[in-house]
Design a protein around this motif. Structure first.
Motif, short mmCIF file in Angstrom:
data_model
loop_
_atom_site.label_atom_id
_atom_site.label_comp_id
_atom_site.label_asym_id
_atom_site.label_seq_id
_atom_site.Cartn_x
_atom_site.Cartn_y
_atom_site.Cartn_z
N LEU A 196 0.83 -1.21 0.00
CA LEU A 196 0.00 0.00 0.00
C LEU A 196 0.87 1.26 0.00
O LEU A 196 0.53 2.26 -0.65
CB LEU A 196 -0.92 0.00 1.22
CG LEU A 196 -1.97 -1.12 1.29
CD1 LEU A 196 -2.87 -0.92 2.51
CD2 LEU A 196 -2.79 -1.19 0.02
N GLN A 197 1.97 1.21 0.73
CA GLN A 197 2.89 2.34 0.76
C GLN A 197 3.47 2.60 -0.63
O GLN A 197 3.56 3.76 -1.08
CB GLN A 197 4.02 2.07 1.75
CG GLN A 197 5.06 3.17 1.84
CD GLN A 197 6.19 2.81 2.80
OE1 GLN A 197 6.01 2.01 3.72
NE2 GLN A 197 7.35 3.40 2.59
N ARG A 198 3.83 1.54 -1.32
CA ARG A 198 4.37 1.68 -2.68
C ARG A 198 3.31 2.18 -3.64
O ARG A 198 3.61 2.97 -4.56
CB ARG A 198 4.92 0.34 -3.14
CG ARG A 198 6.19 -0.10 -2.42
CD ARG A 198 6.66 -1.47 -2.89
NE ARG A 198 7.92 -1.83 -2.27
CZ ARG A 198 8.55 -2.99 -2.48
NH1 ARG A 198 8.02 -3.90 -3.30
NH2 ARG A 198 9.70 -3.24 -1.87
N LEU A 199 2.08 1.74 -3.47
CA LEU A 199 1.00 2.19 -4.34
C LEU A 199 0.75 3.69 -4.15
O LEU A 199 0.55 4.41 -5.13
CB LEU A 199 -0.28 1.40 -4.05
CG LEU A 199 -1.50 1.73 -4.90
CD1 LEU A 199 -1.21 1.55 -6.39
CD2 LEU A 199 -2.70 0.87 -4.49
N ARG A 200 0.75 4.13 -2.92
CA ARG A 200 0.59 5.57 -2.65
C ARG A 200 1.73 6.37 -3.30
O ARG A 200 1.50 7.42 -3.90
CB ARG A 200 0.55 5.82 -1.14
CG ARG A 200 -0.70 5.32 -0.44
CD ARG A 200 -0.73 5.80 1.00
NE ARG A 200 -1.94 5.37 1.69
CZ ARG A 200 -2.02 4.27 2.45
NH1 ARG A 200 -0.93 3.49 2.62
NH2 ARG A 200 -3.15 3.94 3.05
N HIS A 201 2.94 5.86 -3.15
CA HIS A 201 4.10 6.55 -3.74
C HIS A 201 3.99 6.60 -5.26
O HIS A 201 4.31 7.62 -5.89
CB HIS A 201 5.39 5.85 -3.32
CG HIS A 201 6.63 6.49 -3.87
ND1 HIS A 201 7.27 6.03 -5.02
CD2 HIS A 201 7.35 7.57 -3.45
CE1 HIS A 201 8.31 6.78 -5.28
NE2 HIS A 201 8.38 7.72 -4.34
N PHE A 202 3.54 5.50 -5.87
CA PHE A 202 3.37 5.48 -7.32
C PHE A 202 2.38 6.55 -7.76
O PHE A 202 2.65 7.31 -8.70
CB PHE A 202 2.88 4.10 -7.75
CG PHE A 202 2.29 4.07 -9.14
CD1 PHE A 202 3.09 4.10 -10.26
CD2 PHE A 202 0.90 4.02 -9.30
CE1 PHE A 202 2.54 4.08 -11.54
CE2 PHE A 202 0.35 4.00 -10.57
CZ PHE A 202 1.16 4.04 -11.69
N CYS A 203 1.23 6.62 -7.09
CA CYS A 203 0.21 7.58 -7.48
C CYS A 203 0.69 9.01 -7.27
O CYS A 203 0.45 9.90 -8.11
CB CYS A 203 -1.07 7.33 -6.68
SG CYS A 203 -1.90 5.79 -7.11
N GLN A 204 1.36 9.27 -6.17
CA GLN A 204 1.88 10.61 -5.91
C GLN A 204 2.90 11.01 -6.97
O GLN A 204 2.89 12.14 -7.45
CB GLN A 204 2.52 10.65 -4.52
CG GLN A 204 1.53 10.52 -3.38
CD GLN A 204 2.20 10.30 -2.03
OE1 GLN A 204 3.43 10.20 -1.94
NE2 GLN A 204 1.40 10.23 -0.98
N THR A 205 3.75 10.07 -7.37
CA THR A 205 4.75 10.34 -8.40
C THR A 205 4.10 10.65 -9.73
O THR A 205 4.46 11.62 -10.41
CB THR A 205 5.70 9.14 -8.55
OG1 THR A 205 6.37 8.88 -7.31
CG2 THR A 205 6.75 9.40 -9.63
N LYS A 206 3.11 9.83 -10.12
CA LYS A 206 2.45 10.03 -11.41
C LYS A 206 1.63 11.31 -11.42
O LYS A 206 1.62 12.05 -12.42
CB LYS A 206 1.55 8.83 -11.72
CG LYS A 206 2.28 7.50 -11.80
CD LYS A 206 3.32 7.49 -12.91
CE LYS A 206 2.70 7.44 -14.28
NZ LYS A 206 3.72 7.26 -15.35
N GLN A 207 0.96 11.61 -10.33
CA GLN A 207 0.17 12.83 -10.25
C GLN A 207 1.05 14.07 -10.31
O GLN A 207 0.69 15.08 -10.93
CB GLN A 207 -0.68 12.83 -8.98
CG GLN A 207 -1.79 11.78 -9.00
CD GLN A 207 -2.43 11.55 -7.65
OE1 GLN A 207 -2.06 12.19 -6.66
NE2 GLN A 207 -3.38 10.62 -7.57
N LYS A 208 2.21 13.99 -9.68
CA LYS A 208 3.16 15.11 -9.73
C LYS A 208 3.68 15.31 -11.14
O LYS A 208 3.80 16.44 -11.63
CB LYS A 208 4.32 14.84 -8.78
CG LYS A 208 5.31 15.99 -8.67
CD LYS A 208 6.39 15.69 -7.64
CE LYS A 208 7.37 16.85 -7.53
NZ LYS A 208 8.43 16.58 -6.51
#
Length: 215
Positions: A196-208
């Motif tokens: 879940l931590q990695r998924l959040r990081h992925f989404c934050q990276t892509k959104q940025k």
């Protein structure tokens, strides 16, 4: 609430001999101990059909695929022994109820994460996985790229760059690219939390990245 196909079909027709569940000739039930009890190594299951064209060849194949006597005795003992806790349940009932509690907790944790990340999904009502829509993060289409290639590029990015392994929709013949199946049960608590931590990081990276592209 989950409604099985057996519930929908049962009673709508009559079996050939009048003693069956009344599923008719087009509904067949296949079950094994693999998922509910994590006992795939035993190779124990059951198939139920009221269609003689299905049932007859299965009966013939059974001669070549019989379960050993020792395994049958062990499974019978497993399915009938009392639970080793203060309860009137037999062991399978206790395991089933406890499993449902854990599944709900794990599923709710995942859905909370998906909501936080603004990832659309199909709310699961049963099962071990969730169907989610990551199409917002597909690579931009080009004149030569196909939908399947774009989905595979996202699949590889998730796996290689973020350590996330999801089943791509294309492998299950989904018509639209960008849908993935996430199995939320095949991990320990620590592994699940890390996922879940990695998924959040992925989404934050892509959104940025998307936000920077608009500026």
């Amino acid at each position: 609430p989950f409604t099985s196909m057996l519930q929908l079909a049962a009673g709508t027709t009559k079996s050939d001999d009048g003693n069956g569940l009344g599923l008719g000739p087009y509904v067949h039930w296949v079950y094994a101990l693999s998922k509910d009890f994590a006992l795939s190594g035993l190779r124990v299951g059951v198939a139920y059909s009221e269609n003689p064209y299905i049932r007859t060849p299965l009966q013939k194949l059974n001669d070549l695929c019989q379960i050993s006597s020792q395994t049958q005795i062990w499974v019978e003992t497993l399915l009938t022994q009392p639970a080793a806790v203060e309860t009137n349940q037999v062991w399978p009932e206790y395991v089933r109820d406890e499993n449902h509690v854990r599944l709900r907790a794990r599923c709710q944790a995942l859905l909370t994460c998906l909501d936080e990340c603004q990832i659309p999904y199909v709310p699961p009502t049963a099962g071990l996985f969730c169907w989610m829509d990551l199409s917002a993060y597909l690579p931009a289409a080009t004149s030569t790229s196909t939908a399947s290639e774009r989905e595979r590029a996202l699949y590889l990015e998730l796996m290689n760059d973020h350590g996330l392994l999801f089943t791509p929709g294309d492998s299950m013949h989904n018509e639209q690219p960008g849908f993935f199946r996430m199995v939320f049960t095949a991990a320990s608590e620590d592994e699940f939390a890390l996922g879940l931590q990695r998924l959040r990081h992925f989404c934050q990276t892509k959104q940025k990245q998307q936000q920077q592209g608009k500026e």
